[in-house]
Design a protein around this motif. Structure first.
Motif, short mmCIF file in Angstrom:
data_model
loop_
_atom_site.label_atom_id
_atom_site.label_comp_id
_atom_site.label_asym_id
_atom_site.label_seq_id
_atom_site.Cartn_x
_atom_site.Cartn_y
_atom_site.Cartn_z
N UNK A 222 0.82 -1.21 0.00
CA UNK A 222 0.00 0.00 0.00
C UNK A 222 0.86 1.26 0.00
N UNK A 223 0.25 2.38 -0.35
CA UNK A 223 0.92 3.68 -0.23
C UNK A 223 0.30 4.43 0.94
N UNK A 224 1.04 5.39 1.47
CA UNK A 224 0.55 6.22 2.58
C UNK A 224 -0.08 7.48 2.00
N UNK A 225 -1.37 7.65 2.24
CA UNK A 225 -2.12 8.76 1.64
C UNK A 225 -1.55 10.12 2.06
N UNK A 226 -1.09 10.25 3.28
CA UNK A 226 -0.61 11.54 3.80
C UNK A 226 0.75 11.95 3.23
N UNK A 227 1.45 11.05 2.58
CA UNK A 227 2.76 11.37 2.01
C UNK A 227 2.60 12.11 0.69
N UNK A 228 3.44 13.12 0.41
CA UNK A 228 3.31 13.88 -0.84
C UNK A 228 3.78 13.12 -2.07
N UNK B 148 4.70 9.02 -3.42
CA UNK B 148 4.72 7.58 -3.17
C UNK B 148 5.40 6.90 -4.35
N UNK B 149 6.47 6.17 -4.08
CA UNK B 149 7.26 5.53 -5.13
C UNK B 149 7.02 4.02 -5.07
N UNK B 150 6.37 3.49 -6.10
CA UNK B 150 5.95 2.09 -6.13
C UNK B 150 7.09 1.22 -6.64
N UNK C 241 22.81 -5.44 7.29
CA UNK C 241 21.62 -5.15 6.49
C UNK C 241 21.66 -5.92 5.17
N UNK C 242 20.47 -6.21 4.65
CA UNK C 242 20.35 -6.75 3.30
C UNK C 242 19.75 -5.66 2.42
N UNK C 243 20.24 -5.58 1.19
CA UNK C 243 19.77 -4.55 0.26
C UNK C 243 18.69 -5.11 -0.67
N UNK C 244 17.54 -4.44 -0.67
CA UNK C 244 16.46 -4.78 -1.58
C UNK C 244 16.56 -3.85 -2.79
N UNK C 245 17.01 -4.38 -3.91
CA UNK C 245 17.11 -3.60 -5.14
C UNK C 245 15.79 -3.71 -5.87
N UNK C 246 15.26 -2.57 -6.34
CA UNK C 246 13.92 -2.59 -6.91
C UNK C 246 13.77 -1.70 -8.14
N UNK C 247 12.86 -2.10 -9.01
CA UNK C 247 12.45 -1.27 -10.14
C UNK C 247 11.34 -0.35 -9.66
N UNK C 248 11.36 0.89 -10.12
CA UNK C 248 10.28 1.83 -9.81
C UNK C 248 9.23 1.70 -10.91
N UNK C 249 8.05 1.23 -10.52
CA UNK C 249 6.99 0.98 -11.50
C UNK C 249 6.16 2.23 -11.79
N UNK C 250 5.96 3.06 -10.76
CA UNK C 250 5.21 4.30 -10.94
C UNK C 250 5.42 5.19 -9.73
N UNK C 251 5.00 6.44 -9.87
CA UNK C 251 5.12 7.42 -8.79
C UNK C 251 3.80 8.18 -8.68
N UNK C 252 3.31 8.32 -7.46
CA UNK C 252 2.09 9.10 -7.22
C UNK C 252 2.49 10.38 -6.47
N UNK C 253 1.92 11.52 -6.88
CA UNK C 253 2.23 12.79 -6.22
C UNK C 253 0.95 13.49 -5.81
N UNK C 254 1.04 14.29 -4.77
CA UNK C 254 -0.11 15.03 -4.25
C UNK C 254 -0.46 16.15 -5.22
N UNK C 255 -1.69 16.16 -5.71
CA UNK C 255 -2.09 17.14 -6.72
C UNK C 255 -2.07 18.57 -6.19
N UNK C 256 -2.14 18.76 -4.89
CA UNK C 256 -2.13 20.13 -4.36
C UNK C 256 -0.74 20.78 -4.51
N UNK C 257 0.27 19.97 -4.83
CA UNK C 257 1.61 20.51 -5.04
C UNK C 257 1.88 20.85 -6.51
#
Length: 207
Positions: A110-116, A118-120, A132-148
């Motif tokens: 899930x994404x956090x609604x209050x965050x400006x 959100x990187x999927x 530590x173990x490193x989780x390497x990931x592809x960024x599938x999409x990004x959501x941004x707050x429309x008020x910004x």
């Protein structure tokens, strides 16, 4: 001026302190705060987070091969700190901090609604490193707050009031010192006009 030699250690500061959300459903949802994160590739867009194997979120992310990086603001400072020092094994941090999660379409996280922002992220590799173990990931999409977003479609992330983490302390971001490439750019005649427009937008957002 002399130098004092220290033992090897992580002294790359400041860093973002982000809330990483994970879990395929409400029963599994959890949030962990990490500072060990960053960009590792532009094309394709890729990122990473490093987590200790004993952390509750570790197995959730490993199992679902997904997580969401949520940028944090001054308004989210307490929740950011709390989610970093408390374990989801013992309590529901999401309810405790009164955060709202929205399940994503792309991954089982899930994404956090209050965050400006959100990187999927979709995990493509887990590198075992040590503490530590490193989780390497592809960024599938990004959501941004429309008020910004302003009327011209420009995104003003600076208006979100992000903060930074440095050696155990959280800091608000200071005044703008320059932009990428400013040292070789010629002075623009429209600079003062652009600054006035930006100031007006920032004031409107914070009202």
């Amino acid at each position: 001026m002399g130098k004092i030699k220290w033992k090897p250690g992580n002294m790359i500061y400041p860093l973002p302190a982000v809330m990483v959300s994970c879990g395929k459903d409400e029963e599994e949802h959890n949030i962990i705060t990490v500072a060990w994160t960053g960009t590792i590739c532009t094309n394709p867009p890729m990122t990473y987070i490093s987590i200790k194997p004993e952390r509750h979120s570790y197995e959730i992310i490993k199992r679902n091969k997904a997580f969401v990086i949520n940028l944090t603001t001054e308004a989210l400072l307490r929740a950011t700190d709390y989610c970093g020092v408390r374990s989801g094994k013992n309590e529901n941090k999401i309810k405790k901090m009164k955060l709202n999660l929205i399940q994503t379409e792309e991954v089982q996280a899930p994404l956090i609604e209050e965050s400006p922002v959100n990187i999927i992220c979709e995990v493509v590799e887990i590198k075992k490193l040590g503490s530590h173990d490193m989780f390497i990931a592809k960024i599938l999409s990004v959501y941004v707050d429309e008020k910004l977003m302003d009327g011209q479609g420009k995104f003003h992330l600076d208006a979100a009031k992000l903060f930074a983490y440095s050696h155990g302390v959280y800091y608000s971001l200071g005044e703008k010192l320059g932009t990428f490439g400013y040292s070789v750019k010629k002075k623009s005649k429209t600079k003062s006009k652009q600054l006035k427009q930006k100031k007006g937008f920032n004031e409107a957002v914070t009202k």
